[in-house]
Design a protein around this motif. Structure first.
Motif, PDB file in Angstrom:
ATOM      1  N   VAL A 186     -12.108   1.826  -7.192  1.00 26.77           N
ATOM      2  CA  VAL A 186     -11.385   1.080  -6.165  1.00 26.77           C
ATOM      3  C   VAL A 186     -12.050   1.404  -4.827  1.00 26.77           C
ATOM      4  CG1 VAL A 186      -9.167   0.779  -4.999  1.00 26.77           C
ATOM      5  CG2 VAL A 186      -9.230   1.152  -7.482  1.00 26.77           C
ATOM      6  N   PRO A 187     -12.607   0.403  -4.147  1.00 31.13           N
ATOM      7  CA  PRO A 187     -13.379   0.690  -2.925  1.00 31.13           C
ATOM      8  C   PRO A 187     -12.575   1.392  -1.841  1.00 31.13           C
ATOM      9  CG  PRO A 187     -13.865  -1.519  -3.717  1.00 31.13           C
ATOM     10  CD  PRO A 187     -12.714  -1.021  -4.535  1.00 31.13           C
ATOM     11  N   ASP A 188     -11.318   0.980  -1.659  1.00 33.76           N
ATOM     12  CA  ASP A 188     -10.501   1.533  -0.577  1.00 33.76           C
ATOM     13  C   ASP A 188      -9.148   1.978  -1.129  1.00 33.76           C
ATOM     14  OD1 ASP A 188      -9.306   2.264   1.788  1.00 33.76           O
ATOM     15  OD2 ASP A 188      -8.940   0.207   2.458  1.00 33.76           O
ATOM     16  N   PRO A 189      -9.023   3.220  -1.602  1.00 33.39           N
ATOM     17  CA  PRO A 189      -7.762   3.706  -2.164  1.00 33.39           C
ATOM     18  C   PRO A 189      -6.607   3.695  -1.171  1.00 33.39           C
ATOM     19  CG  PRO A 189      -9.581   5.149  -2.769  1.00 33.39           C
ATOM     20  CD  PRO A 189     -10.097   4.216  -1.722  1.00 33.39           C
ATOM     21  N   THR A 236      -3.350  12.209  -0.998  1.00 39.95           N
ATOM     22  CA  THR A 236      -3.768  10.918  -0.467  1.00 39.95           C
ATOM     23  C   THR A 236      -4.875  10.282  -1.290  1.00 39.95           C
ATOM     24  OG1 THR A 236      -3.198  11.749   1.732  1.00 39.95           O
ATOM     25  CG2 THR A 236      -4.519   9.746   1.641  1.00 39.95           C
ATOM     26  N   ALA A 237      -5.767  11.088  -1.837  1.00 40.01           N
ATOM     27  CA  ALA A 237      -6.905  10.545  -2.583  1.00 40.01           C
ATOM     28  C   ALA A 237      -6.481   9.787  -3.833  1.00 40.01           C
ATOM     29  CB  ALA A 237      -7.869  11.681  -2.959  1.00 40.01           C
ATOM     30  N   MET A 238      -5.259   9.989  -4.294  1.00 36.39           N
ATOM     31  CA  MET A 238      -4.783   9.313  -5.494  1.00 36.39           C
ATOM     32  C   MET A 238      -4.327   7.877  -5.218  1.00 36.39           C
ATOM     33  SD  MET A 238      -2.855  12.472  -7.459  1.00 36.39           S
ATOM     34  CE  MET A 238      -3.000  11.751  -9.101  1.00 36.39           C
ATOM     35  N   GLY A 239      -4.515   7.432  -3.995  1.00 35.03           N
ATOM     36  CA  GLY A 239      -4.273   6.041  -3.667  1.00 35.03           C
ATOM     37  C   GLY A 239      -2.902   5.785  -3.077  1.00 35.03           C
ATOM     38  N   THR A 241      -6.254  -4.407   2.457  1.00 35.47           N
ATOM     39  CA  THR A 241      -6.297  -5.064   1.154  1.00 35.47           C
ATOM     40  C   THR A 241      -5.692  -4.141   0.107  1.00 35.47           C
ATOM     41  OG1 THR A 241      -8.329  -6.215   1.789  1.00 35.47           O
ATOM     42  CG2 THR A 241      -7.781  -6.154  -0.558  1.00 35.47           C
ATOM     43  N   SER A 242      -4.708  -4.628  -0.630  1.00 34.80           N
ATOM     44  CA  SER A 242      -4.033  -3.798  -1.626  1.00 34.80           C
ATOM     45  C   SER A 242      -5.015  -3.344  -2.698  1.00 34.80           C
ATOM     46  CB  SER A 242      -2.881  -4.572  -2.264  1.00 34.80           C
ATOM     47  OG  SER A 242      -3.357  -5.663  -3.005  1.00 34.80           O
ATOM     48  N   THR A 243      -4.771  -2.173  -3.246  1.00 41.45           N
ATOM     49  CA  THR A 243      -5.653  -1.626  -4.279  1.00 41.45           C
ATOM     50  C   THR A 243      -5.726  -2.548  -5.492  1.00 41.45           C
ATOM     51  OG1 THR A 243      -3.798  -0.329  -5.140  1.00 41.45           O
ATOM     52  CG2 THR A 243      -5.289   0.773  -3.590  1.00 41.45           C
TER      53      THR A 243
END
Length: 386
Positions: free
Chosen positions: A231-234, A167-170, A239-241
């Protein structure tokens, strides 16, 4: 398992062993590449499988969608896509994604030292539209979902360990991944008309469970310098990356991605380009652009998956076009390496070399039928230059 454990320890300990089983020559690519005589010569007439190859090369079919892999009881998946090879004792393994939604996932073929298929099995299930991906230095396969808010899954090519969602990879429309063992990051492409180019900086190299997703920041030109921004929110929602970081560079349909020798190359299908980043210098430029071909017609269109050989040659597969895999040499020559005939409703996917560099695997995703159930996976063998 013991062999993989030893390899993983060497990689995590900072080994400079060749990534992918072969050493790359340090070569500065001429850019952008222009048509010319390729290193393997002209293509011959198509064989019984529809493969037009240079002299000295032979091809065979190793699997077909919906049919049992010869010598096994395993049914090969539909719409074979991105792939990679792994050393397995005296033999090797080829993994392949399935770009169907739902129930995509990935499968593997195991080969003996003589190239005989000795096994086939599933390594990932329950995922959606697994397009491309990338191998890691610790011998896992990153399988990427090409759907909105898609995930990356880390899988075991041996089919022993359970696949894990990273998940951390966006979350975005993932396409391909390429690991950089020098900077200890994984580069990621995004298949959107205004997609971005990312890198994932893991908290601990060899463990992709945590880390920081970053996006490439650069100007609008086709060459220049670049930096990276977090990227603030992966998670990419609401909001899309790709729209979170002002100044992040837009790319038209990110596809394949390949790392070697302090450089990373990736393709964009919307404008038929191959981009190259000089990671040591922090600069980027075009390795190929069909609109910049100065003489004759462009030999490479519909750019898609990309891989490389030990000689430093890049091999770029076409999605459509004339159903070719083209070679781009370090000297800046682009030329057809092979063509699949009679399959104009398909695309070429998953090019990957065996660990010894003598065999190239790839698929025609929809084969002669033009349907995902008509996929064909091939092997080409011959005198690839070292």
């Amino acid at each position: 398992m013991e062999r993989r454990t030893l390899l993983r320890a060497a990689v995590l300990g900072g080994s400079s062993a060749a990534f992918g089983g072969t050493l790359w020559r340090g070569a500065a690519y001429a850019a952008p590449a222009q048509p010319g005589s390729g290193p393997y010569g002209a293509l011959g007439a198509a064989d019984a499988n529809g493969l037009a190859l240079p002299g000295g090369f032979t091809g065979r079919v190793v699997a077909r969608s919906g049919r049992a892999v010869p010598g096994t009881s395993y049914t090969w998946h539909n719409a074979p896509d991105g792939g990679a090879c792994y050393a397995d004792g005296t033999g090797w393994i080829y993994v392949s994604n399935s770009e169907v939604d739902p129930s995509g996932g990935a499968s593997a073929l195991r080969f003996s030292s003589a190239g005989t298929v000795t096994g086939a099995y599933r390594i990932l299930s329950g995922t959606r539209q697994n397009c491309a991906g990338g191998r890691t230095p610790w011998n896992t396969w990153l399988s990427c979902e090409e759907v909105s808010l898609g995930y990356v899954y880390e899988t075991d090519p041996w089919g022993v360990a359970a696949a894990v969602r990273r998940t951390a990879m966006g979350r975005f429309k993932h396409e391909a991944a390429a690991a950089d063992p020098v900077r200890r990051v994984v580069y990621l492409t995004e298949d959107e008309t205004n997609g971005r180019f990312y890198r994932f900086v893991s908290a601990a190299w060899g463990d992709l469970s945590a880390g920081t997703l970053q996006v490439m920041v650069a100007g609008t030109a086709t060459s220049g310098s670049f930096t990276w921004a977090d990227v603030p929110d992966p998670d990419g929602s609401p909001t899309s990356t790709r729209t979170q970081v002002p100044g992040s560079k837009s790319f038209n349909g990110g596809e394949g991605c390949h790392y070697a020798d302090d450089r990373v190359w990736f393709t964009t299908k919307g404008d038929n380009r191959v981009w190259q980043l000089d990671l040591a210098a922090g600069t980027y430029e075009l390795a190929y652009d069909d609109s910049l071909v100065t003489s004759g017609s462009a030999p490479l269109t519909g750019v898609d998956n990309i891989t490389g050989s030990s000689s430093g040659d890049l091999f770029v597969a076409e999605d459509g076009g004339t159903m070719e895999i083209c070679v781009i040499t370090p000297g800046g020559v682009v030329a057809p390496f092979l063509r699949v005939e009679g399959q104009s409703g398909s695309e070429i996917t998953g090019p990957a070399f065996s660990p010894d560099g003598t065999r190239l695997y790839f698929s025609s995703q929809r084969g002669t039928s033009g349907s995902s159930s008509g996929g064909i996976t091939y092997e080409v063998r011959g005198p690839f230059r070292a």
